[in-house]
Scaffold this active site. Structure first.
Site, PDB file in Angstrom:
ATOM      1  N   GLU A 202       0.772  -1.201   0.274  1.00  0.00           N
ATOM      2  CA  GLU A 202      -0.229  -0.046  -0.061  1.00  0.00           C
ATOM      3  C   GLU A 202       0.935   1.421  -0.005  1.00  0.00           C
ATOM      4  O   GLU A 202       0.312   2.347  -0.113  1.00  0.00           O
ATOM      5  CB  GLU A 202      -1.005   0.061   1.135  1.00  0.00           C
ATOM      6  CG  GLU A 202      -0.124   0.199   2.543  1.00  0.00           C
ATOM      7  CD  GLU A 202      -1.238   0.340   3.740  1.00  0.00           C
ATOM      8  OE1 GLU A 202      -1.927   1.043   3.925  1.00  0.00           O
ATOM      9  OE2 GLU A 202      -1.512  -0.757   4.324  1.00  0.00           O
TER      10      GLU A 202
ATOM     11  N   CYS B 172      -3.438  -3.560   4.382  1.00  0.00           N
ATOM     12  CA  CYS B 172      -2.425  -4.589   4.720  1.00  0.00           C
ATOM     13  C   CYS B 172      -2.642  -5.842   4.204  1.00  0.00           C
ATOM     14  O   CYS B 172      -1.774  -6.928   4.451  1.00  0.00           O
ATOM     15  CB  CYS B 172      -2.438  -4.375   6.361  1.00  0.00           C
ATOM     16  SG  CYS B 172      -1.762  -2.807   7.043  1.00  0.00           S
TER      17      CYS B 172
ATOM     18  N   HIS C 177      -2.443 -10.804  11.701  1.00  0.00           N
ATOM     19  CA  HIS C 177      -2.071  -9.307  11.204  1.00  0.00           C
ATOM     20  C   HIS C 177      -1.677  -8.493  12.520  1.00  0.00           C
ATOM     21  O   HIS C 177      -2.774  -8.633  13.375  1.00  0.00           O
ATOM     22  CB  HIS C 177      -3.117  -8.562  10.326  1.00  0.00           C
ATOM     23  CG  HIS C 177      -2.731  -7.184  10.207  1.00  0.00           C
ATOM     24  ND1 HIS C 177      -1.569  -6.685   9.619  1.00  0.00           N
ATOM     25  CD2 HIS C 177      -3.299  -5.962  10.415  1.00  0.00           C
ATOM     26  CE1 HIS C 177      -1.430  -5.446   9.567  1.00  0.00           C
ATOM     27  NE2 HIS C 177      -2.759  -4.876  10.094  1.00  0.00           N
TER      28      HIS C 177
END
Length: 523
Positions: A114, A148, A283
């Site tokens: 990103e 993400c 994550h």
């Protein structure tokens, strides 16, 4: 002469009926590749960091706000010498060198990121510089972007390619990389930077379990980057936590339904719970959220259990929460505290080891969850990992999430694919310890410099090359047309800066023959 001899051996090996790289023999075309997954991994993080405890004092916040409240010890960061292109160049070349692979053996390369420095040109095309000497331009894939989650989407694309009719017998290479920076304020200590590269193919020591992905996607503005001239995101912290936890609930529910249906087809009558995972990785925006997330999965198990024993066992003392509605518990401190306590043993055995890189380097965005996976592999022996199911929860704001599982091979013998993978990551702690600590003031100066020079044309970076790890790619200049130029720091300090690439390419060719022969035997 030596190089020519090895080159002849490589050509001879590639003519073998079962070969890699290259197209599959006709006899194998009808066979579905077995155990497709991760064969090799490489992790890169910056060579400098700031202590979170010192950052607390510098920012004038209470002691423990970052170290205890967020669960973070250190935060890695990049000077203006590094950008997303250099991070990915570094991690890919390190993986290729350490694996001894030829660039000809890669048929797909995809980047999840990103960190956007160009609205048209992909980071993948920057990486094609590494392939030039091999002459291999037949490489599918570009970039994949959604906060993400982009690294996971790229990884799924790679696995799907190997399992598809488009597969030509070569490896897929997946790169997840980002530089996570925030404006001055409460979000800044949740930054970090790094990249993870993963080699994907059949007969992998970490095989994706087919059909076992639980996905949830929904529209929300919890974290986004609408300002095209700034690296900084717009963050709604509370909403982002709610989106993360609700996505975890939904993904876990879908995953459990799918594995339950699979078990029923196999004649097994049982329900999926945390007990079915040897390890669970998440994550990790910050470590404390991961600990809460594991507790969240226990809450899901508790509420879905037909008759949970609350007098003894893991659900002991939780009877007061039997009738809670899960969507009402995102910020319920009583529920959170009770289930974090109840899941403490599970956290210690299944998840804590995964937080090594996250705790010491911070949030890497797309590579975050794969840094957690690498941390698990780095801190366990092949024998401890063999046969285990590893649950993986990937989340990207906006939002997109998937919970899926990886099955570790049973073969943990010396020299096995699992042994090679684990051995390649055993230096993670030493590499983290070898970084240079800088003061919060120097960190803030670096952030200010990045802010002022972001997307500048005709710019020469000011950061020190000598502070980078040997073998690190770095930005040399951005010309008047915004074209970026890179060089690689030498692997040895007494050699010219540009010498690393030439030497490493020869080394990769020499090592490729033996490594490729070994993997062809596995196929």
């Amino acid at each position: 002469m030596l190089f020519e001899l090895f080159h002849q051996r490589i050509l001879k090996n590639l003519s073998h009926p079962i070969r890699m790289p290259g197209s599959l023999p006709a006899v194998c075309e009808a066979a579905w590749p077995k155990d497709v997954g991760i064969i090799a991994m490489e992790v890169y993080f910056p060579s400098q960091y700031v202590e979170q405890a010192e950052l607390e004092e510098f920012d004038g916040v209470g002691a423990g706000k970052y170290t205890v409240g967020l669960g973070q010890a250190r935060m890695g960061f990049c000077s203006d010498r590094e950008d997303i292109g250099s991070l990915c160049l570094t991690v890919v070349q390190r993986l290729m060198e350490r694996s001894g692979l030829s660039y000809e053996s890669v048929g797909r390369l995809e980047v999840g990121t990103e960190t956007i420095i160009d609205k048209s040109k992909s980071t993948k095309t920057v990486l094609m510089q590494l392939f030039e000497e091999s002459g291999n331009t037949d490489v599918e894939g570009v970039d994949t972007t959604n906060a993400c989650y982009g690294g996971t989407a790229a990884l799924f694309n790679a696995v799907n390619w190997v399992e598809s009719s488009s597969w030509d017998g070569r490896y897929a290479l997946v790169v997840a990389g980002d530089i996570a920076v925030y404006a001055t304020g409460s979000a800044r200590p949740t930054g970090g930077a790094g990249a993870v590269a993963m080699l994907v193919g059949p007969n992998a020591p970490l095989a994706f379990e087919r059909g076992l992905r639980g996905t949830h996607m929904q529209h929300a503005y919890d974290f986004y980057k609408p300002d095209m001239v700034s690296e900084y995101p717009v963050v709604d912290g509370k909403l982002s936590i709610q989106c993360y936890l609700s996505a975890l609930d939904r993904c876990y529910s879908v995953y459990r339904n799918k594995i339950h249906a699979q078990w029923q087809r196999e004649g097994l009558d049982k329900r999926c719970s945390l007990e079915d995972f040897g390890f669970m990785v998440f994550h990790s925006p910050y470590c404390k959220l991961v600990q809460k997330s594991l507790a969240r999965l226990m809450l899901n198990d508790f509420l879905c259990h037909h008759s949970p024993g609350t007098q003894s066992g893991p659900f002991s003392g939780l009877e007061a929460f039997r009738d809670v509605k899960i969507e009402d518990t995102y910020f319920d401190r009583d529920v959170e505290k009770a289930f974090m306590k109840a899941s403490s043993e599970a956290f210690e055995s299944k998840t804590k080891a995964s937080l090594l890189i996250s705790n010491q380097n911070g949030n890497m965005y797309t590579p975050s969850v794969y840094g957690c996976l690498a941390s698990v592999l780095a801190q366990h022996t092949p024998q401890q990992l063999a046969g285990q199911r590893i649950g993986v929860f990937s989340y990207g704001s906006g939002f997109a999430a998937t919970l899926y599982s990886i099955k570790v091979t049973q073969d943990a013998t010396p020299g096995s694919a699992l042994d090679k993978l684990v051995s390649s990551l055993c230096d993670l702690q030493a590499r983290l310890d070898s970084r240079k600590k800088v003061s919060p003031d120097v960190f803030a100066q670096n952030m200010k410099l990045r802010e002022e020079t972001h997307h500048l044309a005709n710019y020469i970076p000011q950061g020190s090359v000598e502070e980078l790890f040997p073998g690190t790619w770095y930005l040399t200049r951005v010309d008047e047309k915004h074209r970026r130029q890179y060089a690689r720091r030498s692997m040895n300090d007494d050699r010219p800066l540009e010498a690393g690439l030439i030497t490493s390419c020869i080394t990769a060719e020499v090592c490729f023959s033996n490594w490729c022969l070994f993997h062809m035997i596995l196929m």
